[in-house]
Design a protein around this motif. Structure first.
Motif, PDB file in Angstrom:
ATOM      1  N   SER A  22       0.851  -1.209   0.000  1.00 35.84           N
ATOM      2  CA  SER A  22       0.000   0.000   0.000  1.00 35.84           C
ATOM      3  C   SER A  22       0.875   1.245   0.000  1.00 35.84           C
ATOM      4  CB  SER A  22      -0.908   0.020   1.233  1.00 35.84           C
ATOM      5  OG  SER A  22      -1.733  -1.120   1.233  1.00 35.84           O
ATOM      6  N   ASN A  23       1.915   1.214   0.811  1.00 33.31           N
ATOM      7  CA  ASN A  23       2.843   2.352   0.864  1.00 33.31           C
ATOM      8  C   ASN A  23       3.456   2.602  -0.517  1.00 33.31           C
ATOM      9  OD1 ASN A  23       4.489   4.299   2.418  1.00 33.31           O
ATOM     10  ND2 ASN A  23       6.150   2.975   1.746  1.00 33.31           N
ATOM     11  N   ALA A  24       3.783   1.515  -1.222  1.00 37.09           N
ATOM     12  CA  ALA A  24       4.396   1.670  -2.556  1.00 37.09           C
ATOM     13  C   ALA A  24       3.411   2.344  -3.524  1.00 37.09           C
ATOM     14  CB  ALA A  24       4.837   0.309  -3.092  1.00 37.09           C
ATOM     15  N   TYR A  25       2.129   1.940  -3.490  1.00 45.05           N
ATOM     16  CA  TYR A  25       1.149   2.565  -4.399  1.00 45.05           C
ATOM     17  C   TYR A  25       1.008   4.059  -4.111  1.00 45.05           C
ATOM     18  CZ  TYR A  25      -0.080  -2.143  -5.793  1.00 45.05           C
ATOM     19  OH  TYR A  25       0.000  -3.413  -6.279  1.00 45.05           O
ATOM     20  N   LEU A  26       1.121   4.410  -2.817  1.00 44.95           N
ATOM     21  CA  LEU A  26       0.985   5.832  -2.465  1.00 44.95           C
ATOM     22  C   LEU A  26       2.233   6.627  -2.843  1.00 44.95           C
ATOM     23  CD1 LEU A  26      -0.683   5.490   1.065  1.00 44.95           C
ATOM     24  CD2 LEU A  26      -1.765   6.293  -1.038  1.00 44.95           C
ATOM     25  N   GLN A  27       3.410   6.043  -2.622  1.00 43.53           N
ATOM     26  CA  GLN A  27       4.652   6.810  -2.779  1.00 43.53           C
ATOM     27  C   GLN A  27       5.221   6.807  -4.197  1.00 43.53           C
ATOM     28  OE1 GLN A  27       5.561   8.823  -0.550  1.00 43.53           O
ATOM     29  NE2 GLN A  27       4.237   8.050   1.063  1.00 43.53           N
ATOM     30  N   ALA A  28       5.054   5.697  -4.923  1.00 45.36           N
ATOM     31  CA  ALA A  28       5.733   5.595  -6.240  1.00 45.36           C
ATOM     32  C   ALA A  28       5.429   6.783  -7.153  1.00 45.36           C
ATOM     33  CB  ALA A  28       5.390   4.270  -6.907  1.00 45.36           C
ATOM     34  N   PRO A  29       4.159   7.216  -7.278  1.00 44.37           N
ATOM     35  CA  PRO A  29       3.898   8.336  -8.193  1.00 44.37           C
ATOM     36  C   PRO A  29       4.439   9.670  -7.694  1.00 44.37           C
ATOM     37  CG  PRO A  29       1.867   7.628  -7.106  1.00 44.37           C
ATOM     38  CD  PRO A  29       2.925   6.653  -6.702  1.00 44.37           C
ATOM     39  N   ARG A  30       4.815   9.722  -6.426  1.00 37.51           N
ATOM     40  CA  ARG A  30       5.378  10.979  -5.900  1.00 37.51           C
ATOM     41  C   ARG A  30       6.855  11.115  -6.241  1.00 37.51           C
ATOM     42  NH1 ARG A  30       1.950   9.869  -0.754  1.00 37.51           N
ATOM     43  NH2 ARG A  30       0.120  11.067  -1.312  1.00 37.51           N
ATOM     44  N   PHE A  31       7.519   9.990  -6.437  1.00 45.02           N
ATOM     45  CA  PHE A  31       8.964  10.028  -6.676  1.00 45.02           C
ATOM     46  C   PHE A  31       9.341   9.676  -8.114  1.00 45.02           C
ATOM     47  CE2 PHE A  31       8.614   9.653  -2.097  1.00 45.02           C
ATOM     48  CZ  PHE A  31       9.584  10.554  -1.667  1.00 45.02           C
ATOM     49  N   PHE A  32       8.446   9.019  -8.838  1.00 51.24           N
ATOM     50  CA  PHE A  32       8.732   8.581 -10.208  1.00 51.24           C
ATOM     51  C   PHE A  32       7.657   9.134 -11.142  1.00 51.24           C
ATOM     52  CE2 PHE A  32      10.968   5.723  -7.504  1.00 51.24           C
ATOM     53  CZ  PHE A  32      12.091   5.320  -8.219  1.00 51.24           C
ATOM     54  N   ASP A  33       8.070   9.383 -12.394  1.00 48.94           N
ATOM     55  CA  ASP A  33       7.107   9.842 -13.388  1.00 48.94           C
ATOM     56  C   ASP A  33       6.487   8.595 -14.022  1.00 48.94           C
ATOM     57  OD1 ASP A  33       5.687  11.269 -15.175  1.00 48.94           O
ATOM     58  OD2 ASP A  33       7.385  11.733 -16.498  1.00 48.94           O
ATOM     59  N   LEU A  34       5.260   8.308 -13.666  1.00 50.27           N
ATOM     60  CA  LEU A  34       4.640   7.035 -14.062  1.00 50.27           C
ATOM     61  C   LEU A  34       3.513   7.258 -15.060  1.00 50.27           C
ATOM     62  CD1 LEU A  34       4.348   5.451 -10.498  1.00 50.27           C
ATOM     63  CD2 LEU A  34       6.172   5.155 -12.176  1.00 50.27           C
ATOM     64  N   PRO A  35       3.247   6.279 -15.908  1.00 49.70           N
ATOM     65  CA  PRO A  35       2.144   6.435 -16.846  1.00 49.70           C
ATOM     66  C   PRO A  35       0.762   6.299 -16.183  1.00 49.70           C
ATOM     67  CG  PRO A  35       3.230   4.307 -17.163  1.00 49.70           C
ATOM     68  CD  PRO A  35       4.024   5.048 -16.133  1.00 49.70           C
ATOM     69  N   ALA A  56      -9.264   2.409   6.483  1.00 47.52           N
ATOM     70  CA  ALA A  56      -9.286   3.757   7.063  1.00 47.52           C
ATOM     71  C   ALA A  56      -7.862   4.284   7.223  1.00 47.52           C
ATOM     72  CB  ALA A  56     -10.006   3.724   8.404  1.00 47.52           C
ATOM     73  N   ASN A  57      -6.952   3.428   7.647  1.00 45.54           N
ATOM     74  CA  ASN A  57      -5.570   3.870   7.878  1.00 45.54           C
ATOM     75  C   ASN A  57      -4.839   4.220   6.591  1.00 45.54           C
ATOM     76  OD1 ASN A  57      -3.366   4.408   9.585  1.00 45.54           O
ATOM     77  ND2 ASN A  57      -2.463   2.460   9.016  1.00 45.54           N
ATOM     78  N   TRP A  58      -5.065   3.428   5.536  1.00 44.60           N
ATOM     79  CA  TRP A  58      -4.288   3.612   4.296  1.00 44.60           C
ATOM     80  C   TRP A  58      -5.035   4.387   3.225  1.00 44.60           C
ATOM     81  CZ3 TRP A  58       0.794   2.892   4.002  1.00 44.60           C
ATOM     82  CH2 TRP A  58       1.393   2.154   5.031  1.00 44.60           C
ATOM     83  N   GLY A  59      -6.323   4.630   3.429  1.00 43.04           N
ATOM     84  CA  GLY A  59      -7.081   5.421   2.463  1.00 43.04           C
ATOM     85  C   GLY A  59      -7.726   4.611   1.353  1.00 43.04           C
ATOM     86  N   TYR A  60      -8.003   3.323   1.588  1.00 44.33           N
ATOM     87  CA  TYR A  60      -8.741   2.549   0.576  1.00 44.33           C
ATOM     88  C   TYR A  60     -10.185   3.042   0.545  1.00 44.33           C
ATOM     89  CZ  TYR A  60      -4.910  -0.618  -0.358  1.00 44.33           C
ATOM     90  OH  TYR A  60      -3.700  -1.117  -0.775  1.00 44.33           O
ATOM     91  N   GLU A  61     -10.754   3.112  -0.665  1.00 43.59           N
ATOM     92  CA  GLU A  61     -12.107   3.661  -0.810  1.00 43.59           C
ATOM     93  C   GLU A  61     -13.189   2.688  -0.369  1.00 43.59           C
ATOM     94  OE1 GLU A  61     -12.671   4.996  -4.854  1.00 43.59           O
ATOM     95  OE2 GLU A  61     -10.861   6.242  -4.766  1.00 43.59           O
ATOM     96  N   SER A  62     -12.915   1.373  -0.447  1.00 42.62           N
ATOM     97  CA  SER A  62     -13.968   0.401  -0.114  1.00 42.62           C
ATOM     98  C   SER A  62     -13.339  -0.879   0.413  1.00 42.62           C
ATOM     99  CB  SER A  62     -14.796   0.078  -1.370  1.00 42.62           C
ATOM    100  OG  SER A  62     -13.950  -0.463  -2.361  1.00 42.62           O
ATOM    101  N   VAL A  63     -14.171  -1.764   0.970  1.00 43.06           N
ATOM    102  CA  VAL A  63     -13.670  -3.041   1.481  1.00 43.06           C
ATOM    103  C   VAL A  63     -14.506  -4.191   0.918  1.00 43.06           C
ATOM    104  CG1 VAL A  63     -12.820  -2.045   3.650  1.00 43.06           C
ATOM    105  CG2 VAL A  63     -15.078  -3.050   3.576  1.00 43.06           C
ATOM    106  N   GLU A  64     -13.853  -5.350   0.838  1.00 41.86           N
ATOM    107  CA  GLU A  64     -14.525  -6.587   0.441  1.00 41.86           C
ATOM    108  C   GLU A  64     -14.087  -7.667   1.424  1.00 41.86           C
ATOM    109  OE1 GLU A  64     -16.646  -7.054  -1.986  1.00 41.86           O
ATOM    110  OE2 GLU A  64     -16.397  -5.254  -3.209  1.00 41.86           O
TER     111      GLU A  64
END
Ligand code: SOE
Length: 382
Positions: A22-35, A56-64
């Motif tokens: 989850s941390n990687a999904y949040l941080q990668a676009p902040r440090f790398f230019d991604l498509p 709630a902690n990581w900011g996911y929009e929904s749960v399953e």
């Protein structure tokens, strides 16, 4: 700035790996230019309360609470599998058949037989796929790969690698259940062979090419532990320690060892490679440093260099802070995700793909087979 394509992520699992991904999904676009712009769309866990807390902690929009429902969702583009090893195959195959990109925690599966249909499924569906063998993306390891590819080492003679931990030494530690499934072979597939040696093997295949045959020994030091699911004392089914000798296709010889019984060591992943002209050493506890020796240096200054891989012209580091400052374990996942999304944007997968994950599973299978047979065993599928 042009709008990036949104990439809706559905994560399965909320443990240690769920956090790191989850941390990687949040941080990668902040440090790398991604498509793509990853969006934390949904997290799935068997216990809805846990999933809600995690969301709630990581900011996911929904749960399953059912992974099948998650895979069916039209608004999910990528399925990330961070659940225990016995769940990987079924989820990955369903996700590929639904046309989703698939990222899977290591090891790909509990055995090569279980991993093969996963590879077939992603390749048939033509979906981008990868296995989270993150340590390839340590900057010092990426630099070593570059030096090897430049041919600086000449012929390779030796490869050595260890992964040492000490967290299962206590007889009182139970096995199984949510937190300790790594101690239950039915869920994990094996003990340190699939959990730790798999990292050493993936990195070795990446740096030094295919392994052809192995001779191994394993040991289970503590034979019985209370099982968390039954409350009863039961035989321990995993290997606590595993070591093997092997031959690589390039003619080099190697020694590997992993254990959870090396008192004092928490995650000491080391490697050494000796070539005709150069040698290199690396260890995870000092992960920015690459030890490098080049015999072609002038004799009077020849010696081991300790390269602090933290400068902007060294792999990945130009994306981070100013030269000399360090990054952490979590950055290796950020690098891997960035490489994956850049490749996926061009319609490709980057290593370690599912096929690469299968190659590691073939080696761990051969290690476990040799430990049982007490013979040299060929590595299948090479
Ligand atoms: C086991 O303790 C473990 O967490 C592995 O499962 C990870 O893959 C490794 O990177 C660290 O150790």
């Amino acid at each position: 700035m042009p709008q990036k394509k949104r990439l809706n992520v559905g994560l399965i699992g909320y443990g240690f790996m769920g956090k790191v991904h989850s941390n990687a999904y949040l941080q990668a676009p902040r440090f790398f230019d991604l498509p793509y712009q990853p969006v934390l769309k949904a997290v799935c866990a068997r216990t809805p309360e846990k999933a809600k807390e995690f969301a709630a902690n990581w900011g996911y929009e929904s749960v399953e609470s059912d992974w099948r429902a998650l895979v069916r969702r039209a608004d999910i583009d990528l399925i990330d599998i961070a659940s225990p090893n016995d769940t990987h195959a079924e989820i990955a195959i369903a996700a590929a058949q639904a046309g989703k990109m698939v990222c899977c925690e290591k090891p790909l599966a509990r055995s090569a037989a279980e991993a093969r249909p996963m590879v077939e499924a992603v390749e048939k569906a033509g979906v981008a796929n990868m296995v989270w063998y993150n340590y390839r993306r340590v900057p010092a390891v990426a630099l070593l790969k570059k030096l090897l590819d430049e041919g600086r080492f000449g012929r390779i003679f030796h490869y050595r690698s260890q992964f040492l931990q000490d967290w299962t030494i206590s007889q009182d530690l139970p096995q199984g259940g949510q937190a300790l499934w790594r101690l239950d072979a039915a869920v994990a597939g094996s003990g340190v062979t699939g959990d730790l040696l798999a990292h050493n093997i993936d990195m070795a295949l990446y740096l030094n090419g295919p392994i052809t045959e192995v001779t191994a020994m394993t040991e289970t030091f503590i034979k019985e532990r209370k099982h968390n699911l039954t409350g009863k004392v039961a035989p321990v089914t995993i290997d606590d320690a595993s070591a093997f000798l092997c031959r690589f296709e390039n003619g080099s010889l190697a020694m590997f060892e992993a254990t959870r019984y090396a008192r004092g060591h928490k995650a000491l992943f080391t490697l050494e490679i000796n070539g005709e002209r150069s040698s290199a050493t690396w260890d995870l506890h000092d992960m920015h440093r690459l030890g490098y020796f080049d015999h072609r240096d002038p004799g009077e200054v020849r010696g081991w260099r300790s390269i602090h891989v933290s400068d902007g012209d060294q792999p990945y580091m130009g994306h981070w802070w100013v030269p000399g400052l360090q990054i952490g374990y979590e950055a290796t996942f950020i690098h891997q995700l960035a490489d994956f999304l850049i490749a996926a944007g061009g319609g490709k997968s980057i290593g370690p793909t599912f096929r690469d994950g299968l190659a590691t599973d073939y080696v761990t299978d051969a290690v476990l087979k040799s430990a049982r047979s007490r013979q040299w065993e060929k590595v299948e599928g090479q």
